[in-house]
Design a protein around this motif. Structure first.
Motif, PDB file in Angstrom:
ATOM      1  N   THR A 230       0.795  -1.227   0.000  1.00  0.00           N
ATOM      2  CA  THR A 230       0.000   0.000   0.000  1.00  0.00           C
ATOM      3  C   THR A 230       0.828   1.278   0.000  1.00  0.00           C
ATOM      4  O   THR A 230       0.298   2.343  -0.311  1.00  0.00           O
ATOM      5  CB  THR A 230      -0.842   0.069   1.285  1.00  0.00           C
ATOM      6  OG1 THR A 230       0.061   0.032   2.390  1.00  0.00           O
ATOM      7  CG2 THR A 230      -1.806  -1.091   1.384  1.00  0.00           C
ATOM      8  N   GLY A 231       2.099   1.203   0.401  1.00  0.00           N
ATOM      9  CA  GLY A 231       2.893   2.413   0.564  1.00  0.00           C
ATOM     10  C   GLY A 231       2.713   3.071   1.919  1.00  0.00           C
ATOM     11  O   GLY A 231       3.263   4.141   2.177  1.00  0.00           O
ATOM     12  N   ILE A 232       1.944   2.451   2.797  1.00  0.00           N
ATOM     13  CA  ILE A 232       1.758   3.012   4.138  1.00  0.00           C
ATOM     14  C   ILE A 232       3.122   3.182   4.806  1.00  0.00           C
ATOM     15  O   ILE A 232       3.981   2.309   4.725  1.00  0.00           O
ATOM     16  CB  ILE A 232       0.831   2.108   4.985  1.00  0.00           C
ATOM     17  CG1 ILE A 232      -0.606   2.209   4.463  1.00  0.00           C
ATOM     18  CG2 ILE A 232       0.900   2.464   6.478  1.00  0.00           C
ATOM     19  CD1 ILE A 232      -1.580   1.233   5.105  1.00  0.00           C
ATOM     20  N   LEU A 233       3.299   4.351   5.442  1.00  0.00           N
ATOM     21  CA  LEU A 233       4.583   4.702   6.044  1.00  0.00           C
ATOM     22  C   LEU A 233       4.920   3.811   7.238  1.00  0.00           C
ATOM     23  O   LEU A 233       4.113   3.652   8.147  1.00  0.00           O
ATOM     24  CB  LEU A 233       4.533   6.162   6.510  1.00  0.00           C
ATOM     25  CG  LEU A 233       5.726   6.667   7.322  1.00  0.00           C
ATOM     26  CD1 LEU A 233       6.991   6.680   6.484  1.00  0.00           C
ATOM     27  CD2 LEU A 233       5.435   8.065   7.861  1.00  0.00           C
ATOM     28  N   ILE A 234       6.119   3.267   7.198  1.00  0.00           N
ATOM     29  CA  ILE A 234       6.687   2.604   8.382  1.00  0.00           C
ATOM     30  C   ILE A 234       7.749   3.561   8.909  1.00  0.00           C
ATOM     31  O   ILE A 234       8.741   3.839   8.240  1.00  0.00           O
ATOM     32  CB  ILE A 234       7.293   1.227   8.013  1.00  0.00           C
ATOM     33  CG1 ILE A 234       6.198   0.317   7.428  1.00  0.00           C
ATOM     34  CG2 ILE A 234       7.949   0.570   9.237  1.00  0.00           C
ATOM     35  CD1 ILE A 234       4.967   0.126   8.311  1.00  0.00           C
ATOM     36  N   THR A 235       7.526   4.071  10.096  1.00  0.00           N
ATOM     37  CA  THR A 235       8.301   5.218  10.561  1.00  0.00           C
ATOM     38  C   THR A 235       9.802   4.943  10.701  1.00  0.00           C
ATOM     39  O   THR A 235      10.223   3.845  11.057  1.00  0.00           O
ATOM     40  CB  THR A 235       7.768   5.738  11.913  1.00  0.00           C
ATOM     41  OG1 THR A 235       8.646   6.767  12.398  1.00  0.00           O
ATOM     42  CG2 THR A 235       7.720   4.650  12.971  1.00  0.00           C
ATOM     43  N   GLU A 236      10.570   6.002  10.435  1.00  0.00           N
ATOM     44  CA  GLU A 236      12.009   5.978  10.662  1.00  0.00           C
ATOM     45  C   GLU A 236      12.334   5.709  12.130  1.00  0.00           C
ATOM     46  O   GLU A 236      13.423   5.252  12.466  1.00  0.00           O
ATOM     47  CB  GLU A 236      12.582   7.336  10.227  1.00  0.00           C
ATOM     48  CG  GLU A 236      14.068   7.448  10.257  1.00  0.00           C
ATOM     49  CD  GLU A 236      14.537   8.682   9.487  1.00  0.00           C
ATOM     50  OE1 GLU A 236      14.122   8.876   8.339  1.00  0.00           O
ATOM     51  OE2 GLU A 236      15.322   9.453  10.058  1.00  0.00           O
ATOM     52  N   ALA A 237      11.366   5.998  13.009  1.00  0.00           N
ATOM     53  CA  ALA A 237      11.580   5.733  14.435  1.00  0.00           C
ATOM     54  C   ALA A 237      11.827   4.247  14.697  1.00  0.00           C
ATOM     55  O   ALA A 237      12.453   3.884  15.697  1.00  0.00           O
ATOM     56  CB  ALA A 237      10.378   6.210  15.251  1.00  0.00           C
ATOM     57  N   VAL A 238      11.383   3.384  13.782  1.00  0.00           N
ATOM     58  CA  VAL A 238      11.690   1.947  13.928  1.00  0.00           C
ATOM     59  C   VAL A 238      13.196   1.762  13.945  1.00  0.00           C
ATOM     60  O   VAL A 238      13.743   1.016  14.764  1.00  0.00           O
ATOM     61  CB  VAL A 238      11.045   1.136  12.778  1.00  0.00           C
ATOM     62  CG1 VAL A 238      11.545  -0.299  12.798  1.00  0.00           C
ATOM     63  CG2 VAL A 238       9.523   1.192  12.847  1.00  0.00           C
ATOM     64  N   ARG A 239      13.883   2.476  13.039  1.00  0.00           N
ATOM     65  CA  ARG A 239      15.351   2.405  13.029  1.00  0.00           C
ATOM     66  C   ARG A 239      15.936   3.241  14.155  1.00  0.00           C
ATOM     67  O   ARG A 239      16.938   2.882  14.751  1.00  0.00           O
ATOM     68  CB  ARG A 239      15.874   2.853  11.662  1.00  0.00           C
ATOM     69  CG  ARG A 239      15.664   1.784  10.597  1.00  0.00           C
ATOM     70  CD  ARG A 239      15.966   2.294   9.195  1.00  0.00           C
ATOM     71  NE  ARG A 239      14.896   3.144   8.692  1.00  0.00           N
ATOM     72  CZ  ARG A 239      15.085   4.326   8.099  1.00  0.00           C
ATOM     73  NH1 ARG A 239      16.296   4.801   7.939  1.00  0.00           N
ATOM     74  NH2 ARG A 239      14.052   5.022   7.675  1.00  0.00           N
ATOM     75  N   GLY A 240      15.275   4.364  14.483  1.00  0.00           N
ATOM     76  CA  GLY A 240      15.729   5.183  15.601  1.00  0.00           C
ATOM     77  C   GLY A 240      15.767   4.390  16.900  1.00  0.00           C
ATOM     78  O   GLY A 240      16.657   4.545  17.734  1.00  0.00           O
TER      79      GLY A 240
END
Lengths: 560, 260
Positions: A230-240
């Motif tokens: 879908t292109g739904i955002l997976i946040t950069e905070a996951v890597r943060g």
């Protein structure tokens, strides 16, 4: 115009600056539907030692690949903490430290922990906080579901807007001594995007057609981690928070690209690294093409539930994956427009009476690549600045007269009737032209570009414009005609796409998010400058360049 | 229309899997009453109801009217009744309604503007009426003095009630609203509760009165339909129960009401 974070912040600033003013907050949706709601990871600001304004400024400038205007960045980093505290006073449910202070988390391209957050729904909470706060201002009048179709200009000055009430279909004008555009980005010109349906760049197109230049439109941010379907955002905070990105061989491949930052590298470089790995055959293969794994299993369910609960919800709901026990499939996805309406640090555009803030604007802080968590403070800082500047400048300006405006309303009513509602001769479906535009942008104006691909894009865009001229609507109703709105949005998307393609074709270098395979190096001698795209009648945009303003950080090679 | 020849059918096979949607259509300028229109569309098992509507609008019938934006369950635009239950169109999968047809209707308990688009004017007024903003005690620190201290436990007090996306599914499900449209309603009461429980807020009885002023809150029989349909786990029924309790306490004790 616009009821997202920048628009509401501007409205409150204007209403507070002069409580006797009437402020209209106009939006094509109800404010809490605005796309700010989908921002997840957080909002950067220098809150306490040992962080410093210079630290935030330098990270932002390096992240921008030295295309940011450094004087504006310096203003931005100083204002951001005050805005974060203002949000706190207005009730934003920031995540907190055990001692009660606002928590911060690491983010890509930031050299220290400076991103405030409300779990992983930061934008949602910030939007609802400012929206609810705005309800107490009696001098802010909302016009919800009002679609603006043009700016009123007189002698080079903006004097209001014309549009229609979606519920009644009635075209009307709003005369104003100042107009602030806060209408968001145009990510929907791409098929694979994190952006909501409403992100069609309406304000950019209105300003552009009124003669205001769009600046640095070739710089389009691709976020490394979108949900493949879908292109739904997976946040950069996951890597943060410590998540790993791994390829088909189970390898943390970023070691080859950003060895000192790894998963906390900036978005442009990580997206390119992923595509490069895909091309080398090291991507995982899925129904929606190649992807990588984003793995947080080592963080454990307690941290995941406390800091990334929305990610667990989204992956569970849409992919059937529990991120506590399985890695998340992700691939790069269109996310943010660095380019936008040319403004200064106060949100002033070159047109008197017209202001812009937020993603639709380009005040000069993001340059060729925005750092994650800089867009929410950007909305606050420049939204507030534009609101104050508009009030300041409006003093002494005569209220626009109603005679010429009545004529403009008639003209606009006729245009909508003749070009859209009343036309029976066309053959083209609005939704199908839009889909073809989106596919073309994905294919030709993506993470990597080439001169040949961009020339193909120019040709295909011209064909899409021809088809748009042969449009035929199914819906001829005046009542809540969403197909008419979609057609007018598509007109705006075509203009936005053209400025991106032409600006990208002309910039024969690689900088930040603009990666030309045929010009792989940065060229400071020629292109340490902003692209300004001006609308011309019936021809491609006219491009001009303006040197970047440098204060204390000379351009260097950008490595992490 | 003549039936296509067998040869044409073989070279242009119909999509292997299709599903039918029955969508409410209503344009006040043309229709005396709402009617249902059926569309047959290609089916994939990762499609949500919103995807189906978008497919119809793009390829079949551009006049179908509905609201949507984020397609990830956070903007609250796409509330609709799916097979009789209030749902977010972007969060409900076609695969759960096989073999179809799937009945898609506007949210009940609201006037309809067009097709699936409901009139939310009264909802917006109800939200504003509970004063959903921080009411300070006049001792607000200056911005330069920094943030209020609020511990994670204090955030936890109100966090659940701050998760409401204003999708109005709880109003569509509420049996009290159905008979008493002026009832301020579940989401607004949960929002009032969200600020009442916030350590930065000092509204006291001021806000509590906005939700207990009408008799309707006492009509709520705690059936809990609102909490059952809430897509975000906000539990407005709990907020209503707490509000009744606080209000009763306020009547019994002059200093009572709003404990944090």
């Amino acid at each position: 115009m616009g009821g997202g974070l920048a628009g509401i912040r501007a409205a409150i600033a204007a209403a507070e600056t002069d409580p006797k003013l009437r402020v209209a907050m106009v939006s094509k949706v109800y404010p809490m539907r605005s796309h700010t709601v989908s921002a997840e990871g957080g909002c950067a600001a220098v809150l306490r030692e040992p962080d410093s304004f210079d630290g935030h400024a330098f990270d932002t400038i390096k992240g921008s690949d030295y295309l940011a205007d450094q004087d504006v960045v310096e203003v931005f980093v100083r204002e951001a903490p005050l805005e974060v505290i203002q949000m706190e006073h207005w009730g934003c449910p920031w995540s907190r430290e055990p001692d009660g202070r606002i928590s911060v988390r690491p983010f890509g391209g930031m050299t220290t922990w400076r991103t405030c957050f409300a779990a992983d729904k930061s934008g949602f909470h910030m939007l609802h906080t400012v929206f609810q706060t705005s309800l107490q201002f009696a001098n802010i009048e909302r016009l919800d579901e009002f679609f603006v179709t043009s700016l009123i200009t007189e002698d080079g000055r903006c004097e209001g807007v014309i549009g229609f009430d979606m519920r009644s279909g009635e075209v009307r004008s709003l005369a104003a001594r100042a107009v602030i555009l806060a209408t968001g980005g145009n990510g929907r010109i791409y098929a694979f995007t994190t952006n909501g349906a409403i992100c069609t760049g309406d304000g950019m197109a209105l300003a552009y057609r009124a003669g205001v230049p769009l600046k640095d439109m070739e710089f389009v941010q691709f976020h490394p981690t979108g949900m493949p379907s879908t292109g739904i955002l997976i946040t950069e905070a996951v890597r943060g928070e410590g998540g790993y990105l791994t390829n088909a061989e189970g390898e943390r491949f970023l070691e080859r690209y950003v060895p000192n930052k790894m998963e906390l590298g900036p978005r442009d470089i990580i997206s390119r690294a992923m595509v490069t790995e895909f091309e080398a055959g090291r991507g995982l293969k899925g129904e929606y093409g190649d992807y990588m794994n984003l793995d947080v299993r080592h963080l454990g369910s307690e941290v995941i539930n406390r800091k990334l609960p929305f990610m667990r919800e989204l992956m569970g709901e849409y992919m059937g994956i529990d991120i506590v026990t399985d890695p998340m499939p992700v691939r790069p996805v269109e996310h943010y427009m660095m380019g936008g309406i040319d403004t200064d640090a106060s949100g002033r555009t070159p047109m008197p009476g017209l202001y812009a803030a937020g993603e639709c604007a380009n005040a000069g802080i993001n340059g060729a690549n925005r750092l994650g968590s800089n867009s929410l403070p950007e909305c606050l800082v420049f939204g507030a600045a534009a609101g104050r500047a508009a009030v300041h400048d409006a003093r002494g300006v005569k209220a626009p007269g109603s005679n010429p405006i009545a004529g403009l309303v008639k003209d606009e009513t006729r245009r909508i009737e003749a070009d859209f509602l009343g036309r029976s001769s066309g053959t083209e479906r609005v939704g199908e032209i839009r889909e073809d535009l989106q596919k073309m942008m994905d294919a030709q104006v993506g993470v990597f570009r080439t001169g040949d691909g961009l020339k193909t894009a120019v040709k295909e865009l011209a064909e899409l414009r021809d088809r748009f001229a042969r449009l035929k609507l199914d819906d001829h109703s005046r009542t809540f005609n969403t197909e008419l709105v979609t057609a007018l949005e598509l007109e705006n998307m075509l203009d936005g796409a053209e400025t991106i393609i032409e600006s990208a074709l002309a910039r024969q270098e690689s900088r930040g998010s603009h990666a030309r395979r045929d010009f792989p190096d940065r060229n400071d001698e020629k292109y340490l400058a902003h692209t300004l795209a001006y609308h011309t009648r019936g021809a491609k945009p006219r491009l001009e360049y303006r040197p970047v303003r440098i204060t204390q950080w000379q351009p260097q090679a950008r490595s992490y | 229309m003549a039936a296509p020849s067998q040869e044409l059918l073989r070279s242009n096979p119909l999509p292997a899997d299709t599903i039918q949607l029955s969508v409410t259509r209503y344009d006040p300028a043309q229709d005396a009453a709402p009617r249902q229109q059926t569309y047959e569309i290609p089916y994939r098992d990762d499609m949500v109801v919103l995807d189906a509507l978008n497919w119809i609008k793009t390829h079949m019938d551009g006049s179908v009217s509905y609201r949507w934006s984020c397609r990830m369950g956070i903007c609250g635009s796409c509330g609709m009744n799916v097979n009789g239950t209030p749902r977010l169109g972007c969060s409900v999968f076609l695969r759960d309604y096989l073999p179809g047809p799937v009945l898609v209707e506007p949210l009940p308990n609201f006037p309809v503007i067009r097709d699936l688009v409901i009139d939310m004017t009264s909802f917006m007024e109800k939200l504003s009426s509970v004063k959903p903003w921080v009411i300070s005690n006049g001792q607000e620190p200056a911005l330069a003095a920094g943030e209020h201290r609020q511990t994670p436990a204090q955030v936890e007090q109100y966090r659940q009630f701050s998760m409401c996306i204003n999708c109005m599914l709880c109003y569509a499900a509420c049996p009290v609203i159905a008979i008493e449209p002026h009832f301020v309603g579940p989401a607004a009461i949960a929002l009032a509760r969200r600020y009442d429980l916030d350590s930065r807020d000092h509204a006291g009885q001021d806000r509590l009165r906005t939700v207990t002023g009408s008799d309707a809150i006492w009509d709520c029989s705690f059936i809990g339909e609102c909490s059952a349909v809430c897509p975000k786990g906000v539990d407005p029924a709990k907020a209503i129960q707490q509000t009744k309790f606080e209000s009763t306490l306020g009547m019994l004790l002059p200093w009572g009401g709003v404990s944090k």
